[in-house]
Design an enzyme around this catalytic site. Structure first.
Site, PDB file in Angstrom:
ATOM      1  N   CYS A  66       0.823  -1.220   0.000  1.00  0.00           N
ATOM      2  CA  CYS A  66       0.000   0.000   0.000  1.00  0.00           C
ATOM      3  C   CYS A  66       0.853   1.264   0.000  1.00  0.00           C
ATOM      4  CB  CYS A  66      -0.947  -0.001   1.191  1.00  0.00           C
ATOM      5  SG  CYS A  66      -1.951  -1.481   1.270  1.00  0.00           S
ATOM      6  N   HIS A 115      -3.324   6.956   2.715  1.00  0.00           N
ATOM      7  CA  HIS A 115      -3.733   5.679   2.141  1.00  0.00           C
ATOM      8  C   HIS A 115      -5.140   5.358   2.637  1.00  0.00           C
ATOM      9  CE1 HIS A 115      -4.104   1.601   1.087  1.00  0.00           C
ATOM     10  NE2 HIS A 115      -3.824   1.107   2.283  1.00  0.00           N
ATOM     11  N   ASN A 120     -10.229  -0.453  -0.149  1.00  0.00           N
ATOM     12  CA  ASN A 120      -8.779  -0.286  -0.038  1.00  0.00           C
ATOM     13  C   ASN A 120      -8.146  -0.883  -1.296  1.00  0.00           C
ATOM     14  OD1 ASN A 120      -6.056  -0.723   0.456  1.00  0.00           O
ATOM     15  ND2 ASN A 120      -6.329  -1.252   2.606  1.00  0.00           N
TER      16      ASN A 120
HETATM   17  C1  LIG Z   1     -10.258  -5.072   9.808  1.00  0.00           C
HETATM   18  C2  LIG Z   1     -10.814  -4.102  10.845  1.00  0.00           C
HETATM   19  C3  LIG Z   1     -11.866  -3.200  10.234  1.00  0.00           C
HETATM   20  C4  LIG Z   1     -11.480  -4.939  11.940  1.00  0.00           C
HETATM   21  O1  LIG Z   1     -11.955  -4.058  12.940  1.00  0.00           O
HETATM   22  P1  LIG Z   1     -11.586  -4.316  14.462  1.00  0.00           P
HETATM   23  O2  LIG Z   1     -12.297  -3.308  15.243  1.00  0.00           O
HETATM   24  O3  LIG Z   1     -10.093  -4.360  14.584  1.00  0.00           O
HETATM   25  O4  LIG Z   1     -12.219  -5.746  14.681  1.00  0.00           O
HETATM   26  P2  LIG Z   1     -11.692  -6.973  15.543  1.00  0.00           P
HETATM   27  O5  LIG Z   1     -10.959  -7.927  14.654  1.00  0.00           O
HETATM   28  O6  LIG Z   1     -11.009  -6.494  16.788  1.00  0.00           O
HETATM   29  O7  LIG Z   1     -13.064  -7.644  15.966  1.00  0.00           O
HETATM   30  C5  LIG Z   1     -14.042  -6.930  16.761  1.00  0.00           C
HETATM   31  C6  LIG Z   1     -15.323  -7.704  16.769  1.00  0.00           C
HETATM   32  O8  LIG Z   1     -15.924  -7.686  15.467  1.00  0.00           O
HETATM   33  C7  LIG Z   1     -16.105  -9.021  14.976  1.00  0.00           C
HETATM   34  N1  LIG Z   1     -15.810  -9.039  13.559  1.00  0.00           N
HETATM   35  C8  LIG Z   1     -14.598  -9.164  12.949  1.00  0.00           C
HETATM   36  N2  LIG Z   1     -14.734  -9.099  11.623  1.00  0.00           N
HETATM   37  C9  LIG Z   1     -16.048  -8.935  11.378  1.00  0.00           C
HETATM   38  C10 LIG Z   1     -16.809  -8.783  10.213  1.00  0.00           C
HETATM   39  N3  LIG Z   1     -16.236  -8.778   8.979  1.00  0.00           N
HETATM   40  N4  LIG Z   1     -18.148  -8.596  10.323  1.00  0.00           N
HETATM   41  C11 LIG Z   1     -18.747  -8.571  11.524  1.00  0.00           C
HETATM   42  N5  LIG Z   1     -18.066  -8.710  12.689  1.00  0.00           N
HETATM   43  C12 LIG Z   1     -16.748  -8.888  12.616  1.00  0.00           C
HETATM   44  C13 LIG Z   1     -15.154  -9.872  15.755  1.00  0.00           C
HETATM   45  O9  LIG Z   1     -15.623 -11.199  15.847  1.00  0.00           O
HETATM   46  C14 LIG Z   1     -15.162  -9.178  17.102  1.00  0.00           C
HETATM   47  O10 LIG Z   1     -16.311  -9.566  17.809  1.00  0.00           O
HETATM   48  P3  LIG Z   1     -16.312  -9.704  19.425  1.00  0.00           P
HETATM   49  O11 LIG Z   1     -16.007  -8.318  19.945  1.00  0.00           O
HETATM   50  O12 LIG Z   1     -17.682 -10.163  19.721  1.00  0.00           O
HETATM   51  O13 LIG Z   1     -15.227 -10.685  19.732  1.00  0.00           O
HETATM   52  C15 LIG Z   1      -9.696  -3.247  11.458  1.00  0.00           C
HETATM   53  O14 LIG Z   1      -8.845  -4.036  12.255  1.00  0.00           O
HETATM   54  C16 LIG Z   1      -8.846  -2.577  10.451  1.00  0.00           C
HETATM   55  O15 LIG Z   1      -9.317  -1.760   9.674  1.00  0.00           O
HETATM   56  N6  LIG Z   1      -7.537  -2.845  10.487  1.00  0.00           N
HETATM   57  C17 LIG Z   1      -6.592  -2.203   9.608  1.00  0.00           C
HETATM   58  C18 LIG Z   1      -6.801  -2.715   8.265  1.00  0.00           C
HETATM   59  C19 LIG Z   1      -5.934  -2.013   7.325  1.00  0.00           C
HETATM   60  O16 LIG Z   1      -5.809  -0.824   7.396  1.00  0.00           O
HETATM   61  N7  LIG Z   1      -5.377  -2.783   6.426  1.00  0.00           N
HETATM   62  C20 LIG Z   1      -4.652  -2.297   5.373  1.00  0.00           C
HETATM   63  C21 LIG Z   1      -3.399  -1.698   5.749  1.00  0.00           C
HETATM   64  S1  LIG Z   1      -2.687  -1.485   4.259  1.00  0.00           S
END
Ligand SMILES: CC(C)(COP(=O)(O)OP(=O)(O)OC[C@H]1O[C@@H](n2cnc3c(N)ncnc32)[C@H](O)[C@@H]1OP(=O)(O)O)[C@@H](O)C(=O)NCCC(=O)NCCS
Length: 333
Positions: A122, A258, A289
């Site tokens: 990215c 980004h 993304n």
């Molecule tokens: C991917 C992302 C949106 C997930 O959000 P998050 O708040 O970190 O989510 P978590 O993995 O901690 O999970 C939180 C809760 O949501 C749930 N969950 C995870 N993915 C899910 C989905 N796709 N749909 C619904 N629920 C989901 C989990 O089970 C968890 O539930 P719980 O609290 O009951 O255990 C976030 O981590 C993110 O944007 N990360 C950076 C990604 C990024 O920038 N990538 C590119 C860099 S180049």
């Protein structure tokens, strides 16, 4: 002993044109949620994404790059034959060799140009802009094309809750060339290899080939640590890019990070105390993304919608797998 003769180029370089290609197919969250037991509401609230574009078979890495590059050339008022170097930043060109850039240069009609791909995920586009800036100023290229392009839908597992709703496809391009005044500030770049495995292909090709079942080595991501790393560390990198360019937040017109997650963008804007006068890129809402393509696509949209005007100062900050990052201030063409 005779010394070597060396050459230098013009004192300054700048972005001269911007182009974009967005695949035709719009994919709403409703098409994705069943396979990952999610909801439109969850995706919008956690990431900001409403729809994204996925390429069809005819929208290849090369064809999307060529379309974006042609628009950037037209915007710059240049002919492809004037380009001396084509840099393609991508992680989803699935032919191991040759580079996508050589095919793009050929399709554009600039067969004499140096052409190569770079892999900085990215952060690839901002790495490319830094290289092109140095090439022009060193005299090794009169004009360079920098293209960020991805077909991440090819390498995303549609059943993976952590990535299926995030990644998408598209291409963005800029022309870099000589300028009377500075148009590209110093790059602040680096990598944090301790977290090398936070975003990666699940397997390498040898693992795939030795398995009984043919399968694509999909992307895997530790979303939460990446989220915390980006929200915390990238505002500092962005601030360093401003400082190195001698630009204060009050002088800044546009912030184009980004497009990874709207909440990461918000965290960075808060940490940097960006005034409300700064326009902030939100292309992720309808683009997802698109990795290396995300910053040029966002810049292109802001220009089209009048949020970025010629001569504005824009802060670019890119980050991703590696973990690698790069940031610089540019003047909007
Ligand atoms: C991917 C992302 C949106 C997930 O959000 P998050 O708040 O970190 O989510 P978590 O993995 O901690 O999970 C939180 C809760 O949501 C749930 N969950 C995870 N993915 C899910 C989905 N796709 N749909 C619904 N629920 C989901 C989990 O089970 C968890 O539930 P719980 O609290 O009951 O255990 C976030 O981590 C993110 O944007 N990360 C950076 C990604 C990024 O920038 N990538 C590119 C860099 S180049």
């Amino acid at each position: 002993m005779t010394g070597l003769r060396v050459e230098t180029g013009p004192a300054h370089a700048a972005l001269l044109g911007v182009g974009a290609y967005r695949p035709a197919r719009v994919v709403p969250n409703s098409e994705i949620v069943d396979a990952i037991d999610s909801s439109d509401e969850w995706i919008q609230q956690r990431s900001g994404i409403r729809t994204r574009r996925w390429a069809d078979d005819s929208e290849t890495i090369v064809s999307m790059s060529v379309a974006a590059a042609q628009e950037a050339l037209q915007h710059a008022g240049l002919d492809a034959r004037q380009i001396d170097c084509v840099i393609v930043a991508t992680v989803s060109h699935l032919l191991q060799t040759p580079s996508a850039a050589t095919a793009v240069a050929h399709e554009l009609g600039t067969d004499q140009a140096a052409a190569f791909d770079i892999s900085a995920a990215c952060a690839g586009f901002c790495h490319g802009v830094a290289l092109a800036n140095d090439m022009v100023r060193a005299g090794s290229a009169g004009y360079a094309l920098v293209i960020g392009v991805e077909r991440l839908s090819d390498i995303t597992d549609p059943t993976d809750r952590g990535t299926a709703f995030i990644f998408a496809d598209g291409a963005g391009a800029v022309v870099v060339g000589p300028s009377e005044t500075p148009g590209i500030g110093p790059v602040v770049w680096g990598s944090d290899g301790e977290h090398y495995d936070h975003i990666r292909s699940r397997e390498d090709w040898r693992d795939v080939l030795s398995s009984e079942e043919p399968r694509m080595p999909h992307l895997a991501m530790k979303g939460n640590p990446v989220f915390r790393w980006a929200s915390y560390s990238m505002a500092k990198v962005a601030q360093q890019a401003l400082d190195r360019a001698g630009v204060t937040v009050d002088e800044l017109d546009c912030f184009i990070p980004h497009q990874a997650n709207n909440r990461i963008t918000d965290a960075m804007a808060r940490a940097m105390r960006l005034p409300s006068s700064v326009s902030i890129a939100r292309d992720i809402v309808d683009a997802g993304n698109t990795s290396a393509a995300s910053i040029p696509l966002a810049l292109h949209r802001m220009i089209q919608e009048g949020e970025a005007r010629r001569g504005d100062l824009a802060l670019l900050v890119a980050f991703g797998a590696g973990l690698s990052y790069a940031a610089q201030v540019v003047v909007v063409p």
